[in-house]
Design an enzyme around this catalytic site. Sequence first.
Site, PDB file in Angstrom:
ATOM      1  N   THR A  34       0.831  -1.207   0.000  1.00 48.69           N
ATOM      2  CA  THR A  34       0.000   0.000   0.000  1.00 48.69           C
ATOM      3  C   THR A  34       0.865   1.257   0.000  1.00 48.69           C
ATOM      4  O   THR A  34       0.399   2.318  -0.375  1.00 48.69           O
ATOM      5  CB  THR A  34      -0.896   0.025   1.253  1.00 48.69           C
ATOM      6  OG1 THR A  34      -0.072  -0.293   2.381  1.00 48.69           O
ATOM      7  CG2 THR A  34      -2.011  -0.991   1.160  1.00 48.69           C
ATOM      8  N   GLY A 119      16.657 -11.926   3.558  1.00 51.37           N
ATOM      9  CA  GLY A 119      15.646 -12.478   2.639  1.00 51.37           C
ATOM     10  C   GLY A 119      14.408 -13.022   3.321  1.00 51.37           C
ATOM     11  O   GLY A 119      13.647 -13.767   2.722  1.00 51.37           O
ATOM     12  N   GLY A 121      12.047 -11.084   4.582  1.00 49.61           N
ATOM     13  CA  GLY A 121      10.983 -10.075   4.534  1.00 49.61           C
ATOM     14  C   GLY A 121      10.995  -9.167   5.751  1.00 49.61           C
ATOM     15  O   GLY A 121      10.004  -8.515   6.060  1.00 49.61           O
ATOM     16  N   SER A 123      13.349  -6.775   6.108  1.00 44.53           N
ATOM     17  CA  SER A 123      14.004  -5.540   5.691  1.00 44.53           C
ATOM     18  C   SER A 123      15.425  -5.379   6.215  1.00 44.53           C
ATOM     19  O   SER A 123      15.794  -4.334   6.767  1.00 44.53           O
ATOM     20  CB  SER A 123      13.186  -4.321   6.095  1.00 44.53           C
ATOM     21  OG  SER A 123      11.939  -4.391   5.511  1.00 44.53           O
ATOM     22  N   SER A 124      16.219  -6.411   6.024  1.00 41.38           N
ATOM     23  CA  SER A 124      17.626  -6.284   6.411  1.00 41.38           C
ATOM     24  C   SER A 124      18.301  -5.178   5.600  1.00 41.38           C
ATOM     25  O   SER A 124      19.161  -4.458   6.110  1.00 41.38           O
ATOM     26  CB  SER A 124      18.351  -7.609   6.210  1.00 41.38           C
ATOM     27  OG  SER A 124      18.100  -8.102   4.912  1.00 41.38           O
ATOM     28  N   ASP A 169       9.738   0.500   4.816  1.00 39.82           N
ATOM     29  CA  ASP A 169      10.791  -0.206   5.554  1.00 39.82           C
ATOM     30  C   ASP A 169      11.785   0.758   6.190  1.00 39.82           C
ATOM     31  O   ASP A 169      12.148   0.631   7.361  1.00 39.82           O
ATOM     32  CB  ASP A 169      11.545  -1.164   4.621  1.00 39.82           C
ATOM     33  CG  ASP A 169      10.611  -2.121   3.912  1.00 39.82           C
ATOM     34  OD1 ASP A 169       9.441  -2.225   4.317  1.00 39.82           O
ATOM     35  OD2 ASP A 169      11.061  -2.757   2.947  1.00 39.82           O
ATOM     36  N   TYR A 219       8.375  -7.557  -7.951  1.00 37.91           N
ATOM     37  CA  TYR A 219       7.914  -6.420  -7.135  1.00 37.91           C
ATOM     38  C   TYR A 219       7.699  -5.194  -8.027  1.00 37.91           C
ATOM     39  O   TYR A 219       6.649  -4.546  -8.000  1.00 37.91           O
ATOM     40  CB  TYR A 219       8.949  -6.121  -6.047  1.00 37.91           C
ATOM     41  CG  TYR A 219       8.575  -4.976  -5.138  1.00 37.91           C
ATOM     42  CD1 TYR A 219       7.933  -5.204  -3.926  1.00 37.91           C
ATOM     43  CD2 TYR A 219       8.845  -3.652  -5.487  1.00 37.91           C
ATOM     44  CE1 TYR A 219       7.573  -4.159  -3.087  1.00 37.91           C
ATOM     45  CE2 TYR A 219       8.490  -2.598  -4.661  1.00 37.91           C
ATOM     46  CZ  TYR A 219       7.863  -2.869  -3.468  1.00 37.91           C
ATOM     47  OH  TYR A 219       7.513  -1.809  -2.643  1.00 37.91           O
TER      48      TYR A 219
END
Length: 383
Positions: A34, A119, A121, A123-124, A169, A219
Site C-alpha cells: 500500500t 531475505g 521479509g 528488511s535487512s 521499511d 515487485y
Amino acid sequence: MDNKALRAKFSSLFGSAGDLYFSPGRINLIGEHTDYNGGFVLPGAIDKGMLAEIKVNGTDKIRAFALDLDEYAEFGTNEEDAPAQSWARYIFGVVREIIKRGGKVSGFDTVFSGDVPLGAGLSSSAALESAFAFALNEMFGNALPKFELAKIGQSTEHNYCGVKCGIMDQFASVFGKAGHLIRLDCRSLEYEYVPFDPKGYKLVLIDTCVKHELASSAYNKRRESCEAVVNAIKKRHPEVEYLRDASLDMLKEVAAEVTEEDYKRAEYVIEEIQRLLDACEALKQGDYETVGQKMYGTHHGMSKLYEVSCEELDYLNDIAAECGVTGSRVMGGGFGGCTINLVKEEKYDNFISTAKAKFAERFGKEPKVYPVNIGDGSRKLSE
Ligand code: GLA
C-alpha cells in the site's frame, strides 16, 4: 548481537575504535503493498537489525568490511566509484544520496554485522541503509531531518539496487519506537505512534526460508500494474493520483481498459487500504479478533489477487487457521519469507509445534520461528 566480535575485527583492520550505530529491521501488522500506492501502513521496528562501527579516516576512500560475509570492499564517493558487491552498493548508494542532497561525506572505515535474517521479509537492507544514513548524517554534521534519512534509504534501493520500493521499511527502521506500531499515511507522510501491547496474545514470525530469485523484478512489475490502473482511472477521474484515491466502483468502470491481471492487482490494493483502516479501528477498541480476521483477508488477497505468496506461505497460513491462530498472513513484499501470526497465548505452543512438524513433513525442513519484540529505531550505541 555480538558487539565484541565486531569491535575486534574493526580494531584488527583499522586500529583505534570507531562509533557504534544500530538500525532495526521491521514487521508490518497490516497494509502490504500500500505504501507506493499512497495508502497506509502499520509497521514497527524489531529488536534485530544492523550494527555498524564507523570511523572517519581522513582519506577520500570508504573501506568497508561485511563481518557476516567475511568480505571487504573499498570505494570512493563519486558516481564512477560504484562497487561491484551488492552489499557495498547499499553503503555507496547512501553516501551518494546524502551528497546529492547537498550533504558532506568523506572517507571512513567500517565493519558491520546483522542479526536480522536475510531475505526473510524483515528488511535487512533497509536496516543497513538506515544505519549508514543515520550515522553519516550525525558524523559529518549534515543535520538532515529523519524523514530525509528514510528517503535516502529508499532512493538507494531505487537508484543503486533496482528495487522501486515504497517508504515503509526505511521509515520504520528510522522512526521505530519500543512497544509501538506506527500508522503512516504514505501520501501525506503524517504518522502516529500506536501503542501495541496485545494482552493475552503473542506476535510471532514463521520463516519459510524461501527466497525468490526474481522477487525484485516481480515487485517492480506489481508497481507498474498499479500505475497502469491509475492512468486508466485518471482519464475519467483526474483527481486520482494513487490507488489510495480510487474506489472499487472506479476500478469497475475501467475493467475493459486494463488487463485482467492489472485489475486483480488494483482490487487487492484498494481492499487492503480499507482493511488497514478497519484494523486500526479494531485496535483502538482492543478487538484483536477483528484485527486477526483482517490479517487473514490480507493473506487471501496477497495470494489470490496480488499473487505474491507461494506454496510454503499458503501452507503455513492454512496450518495457522487449523490451529485457531487469531490472525496470520504473508508479511512484507512476499515471494517467500515469513508469515506474521497473532496468536492467543494458550494456543501458541501447539501452533508452533504443529507448524514445525507439518511444514517439515511436507517440505523436508523445519521453518524458523522468531517471536516479535517491538524495539526502537536508528540510534547511536554507547557500547
Ligand atoms: C517491501 C518494500 C516496501 C513495501 C513492502 C510491501 O518490503 O520495500 O516498500 O512495499 O514490500 O508492503
